[in-house]
Design an enzyme around this catalytic site. Sequence first.
Site, short mmCIF file in Angstrom:
data_model
loop_
_atom_site.label_atom_id
_atom_site.label_comp_id
_atom_site.label_asym_id
_atom_site.label_seq_id
_atom_site.Cartn_x
_atom_site.Cartn_y
_atom_site.Cartn_z
N GLY A 10 0.90 -1.12 0.10
CA GLY A 10 -0.34 -0.17 0.06
C GLY A 10 0.57 1.52 0.28
N GLY A 12 -0.87 5.05 -0.47
CA GLY A 12 -1.61 6.30 0.10
C GLY A 12 -1.01 6.75 1.61
CD1 TRP A 14 -1.82 4.21 8.12
CD2 TRP A 14 -0.50 5.97 9.05
NE1 TRP A 14 -1.54 3.71 9.85
CE2 TRP A 14 -0.68 5.14 9.97
CE3 TRP A 14 0.11 7.08 8.56
CZ2 TRP A 14 0.17 4.28 11.11
CZ3 TRP A 14 0.89 6.75 10.21
CH2 TRP A 14 1.01 6.40 11.38
CE LYS A 206 -10.51 6.36 13.36
NZ LYS A 206 -10.05 7.20 12.37
CE LYS A 299 -10.80 4.16 -3.93
NZ LYS A 299 -10.93 5.51 -4.97
CD GLN A 301 -10.85 2.72 4.37
OE1 GLN A 301 -10.42 2.00 4.80
NE2 GLN A 301 -11.60 2.99 3.59
P1 NAD Z 1 -5.09 6.76 1.13
O1 NAD Z 1 -7.05 6.66 1.61
O2 NAD Z 1 -4.72 7.82 0.98
O3 NAD Z 1 -5.51 5.76 -0.21
C1 NAD Z 1 -5.89 5.96 -1.31
C2 NAD Z 1 -5.10 4.28 -1.25
O4 NAD Z 1 -5.90 3.39 -2.73
C3 NAD Z 1 -3.87 5.05 -3.46
O5 NAD Z 1 -2.41 4.00 -2.50
C4 NAD Z 1 -4.60 4.14 -4.38
O6 NAD Z 1 -3.43 3.60 -5.45
C5 NAD Z 1 -5.05 3.20 -3.49
N1 NAD Z 1 -6.16 2.78 -4.18
C6 NAD Z 1 -6.82 2.73 -5.01
N2 NAD Z 1 -7.63 2.20 -6.55
C7 NAD Z 1 -6.76 0.57 -5.55
C8 NAD Z 1 -7.81 -0.65 -5.73
N3 NAD Z 1 -8.70 -0.68 -6.83
N4 NAD Z 1 -6.84 -1.68 -5.30
C9 NAD Z 1 -6.17 -1.59 -4.25
N5 NAD Z 1 -5.45 0.01 -4.10
C10 NAD Z 1 -6.49 1.57 -4.76
O7 NAD Z 1 -4.84 5.73 1.91
P2 NAD Z 1 -4.46 5.55 3.27
O8 NAD Z 1 -4.35 6.58 4.10
O9 NAD Z 1 -2.89 4.92 3.37
O10 NAD Z 1 -4.92 4.73 4.58
C11 NAD Z 1 -5.15 3.42 4.07
C12 NAD Z 1 -5.41 2.57 5.27
O11 NAD Z 1 -4.81 3.41 6.70
C13 NAD Z 1 -7.21 3.19 5.67
O12 NAD Z 1 -7.70 1.70 6.27
C14 NAD Z 1 -6.71 4.36 6.88
O13 NAD Z 1 -8.14 4.57 7.37
C15 NAD Z 1 -6.23 3.74 7.77
N6 NAD Z 1 -5.26 5.34 8.15
C16 NAD Z 1 -5.27 6.32 7.51
C17 NAD Z 1 -4.57 7.63 8.18
C18 NAD Z 1 -4.17 8.52 7.45
O14 NAD Z 1 -4.26 9.78 8.43
N7 NAD Z 1 -4.84 8.81 6.26
C19 NAD Z 1 -4.21 7.37 9.54
C20 NAD Z 1 -4.69 5.95 10.61
C21 NAD Z 1 -4.71 5.16 9.56
P1 13P Z 2 -9.84 9.90 8.70
O1 13P Z 2 -9.51 8.42 7.24
O2 13P Z 2 -11.51 9.97 8.95
O3 13P Z 2 -8.74 11.03 8.01
O4 13P Z 2 -8.93 8.91 10.29
C1 13P Z 2 -7.54 9.40 10.06
C2 13P Z 2 -7.39 7.82 11.23
O5 13P Z 2 -7.00 7.00 11.31
C3 13P Z 2 -6.46 8.86 11.81
O6 13P Z 2 -5.85 8.16 12.98
#
Ligand code: NAD
Ligand code: 13P
Length: 348
Positions: A10, A12, A14, A206, A299, A301
């Site tokens: 992954g 994205g 995070w 959450k 994206k 969630q």
């Molecule tokens: P993001 O929301 O930035 O997601 C986009 C990602 O999804 C990109 O890498 C994109 O290329 C990919 N994508 C799009 N279509 C796809 C497909 N068909 N198949 C596979 N990948 C595809 O991602 P993120 O922020 O890294 O979030 C990943 C997880 O981490 C989530 O469960 C989120 O809740 C969690 N998270 C995020 C944060 C934050 O602040 N961003 C913090 C903690 C936890």
């Molecule tokens: P959001 O996906 O709502 O930005 O939350 C990020 C997160 O999980 C922080 O810990």
Amino acid sequence: TPRYRVTVVGSGNWGSVAAKLIASNTVKLPIFHDEVRMWVFEEILPGGEKLSKAINQTNENVKYLPGIKLGKNVIADPDLENAVKEANMLVFVTPHQFVAGICKRLVGKIKPNTEAISLIKGMEVKTEGPCMISKLITDMLGINCCVLMGANIANEIAVEKFSEATIGYRQDKEFAQRWARLFCTPYFLVSVVQDVEGVELCGTLKNVVAIAAGLVDGMNMGNNTKAAIMRIGLREMRALSKLLFPSVRDSTFFESCGVADLITTCLGGRNRKVAEAFAKSDGKRSFDELEAELLGGQKLQGVSTAKEVYEILSHRGWQAVFPLFTTVHEICIGQLPSSAIVEYNRAH
Ligand code: NAD
Ligand code: 13P
């Protein structure tokens, strides 16, 4: 002894920050191989260039984390099979809706004795009930999977502002401690608890409360209302977690993955932001449309998790016990107006 090789599945927002954190440790700690592979879901950038190529040229994820150097030892790889083939530590960090598809492609492709950790906040709902993402990874790939959750807005950790996180593990504390060594930095403190379901349900549920908090913001209802929604949400998070998994511990809700993640997400997260815009539009815009407009490919969630939670609640006849979770879903699908988020509570 051979060194552990890490692949991040992954890339994205995070996912990229996780790769940066990990890469800063693998160069320092001799138990890990320096290189960190990062699987990139390939995209073509507006200029026609491939995202994976741009990451390797600039050492930045120009789309999902622009302006932040990942570390020279992070190598972007658009080929999933190739990215995992040498690894014995896999970090899963994609939006939850893509995990089953990714795991299907990985069956038979990973090394024996590989360990995994999931940073993914979400669940799948199967006919037999909820399946947490770490369980899905374990079931599909036959590997042990810990989880890491916490108050971790990625953009803040990217600029090395202090935060904490919680690793949840099932049985093997040694694996959990190795994961903690991989992630811990002076600005990212990790603690370890033996409650994998509790930690993962905190991170997952959450996001539904964050939607409710965003709705309240969009209606300008003020701090007291928002705090009330967060309190009621936390109570529903704990109640549902314990009904689904009686082993879940109360103390987990006081770790970073619990109350701290709830607070930060309700204050500054993407779920909150999009829900605020939804309430401001008076239900005229859809969540899908606003997600695409406001998040630049990132994206949400919370909306899909609200639906998944609703399926569990309706299947078991528990809707009345979880009015906030139920109402969030009914608002998301346009069955109720945003104002219902407080009205249900007056009625109960
Ligand atoms: P993001 O929301 O930035 O997601 C986009 C990602 O999804 C990109 O890498 C994109 O290329 C990919 N994508 C799009 N279509 C796809 C497909 N068909 N198949 C596979 N990948 C595809 O991602 P993120 O922020 O890294 O979030 C990943 C997880 O981490 C989530 O469960 C989120 O809740 C969690 N998270 C995020 C944060 C934050 O602040 N961003 C913090 C903690 C936890
Ligand atoms: P959001 O996906 O709502 O930005 O939350 C990020 C997160 O999980 C922080 O810990």
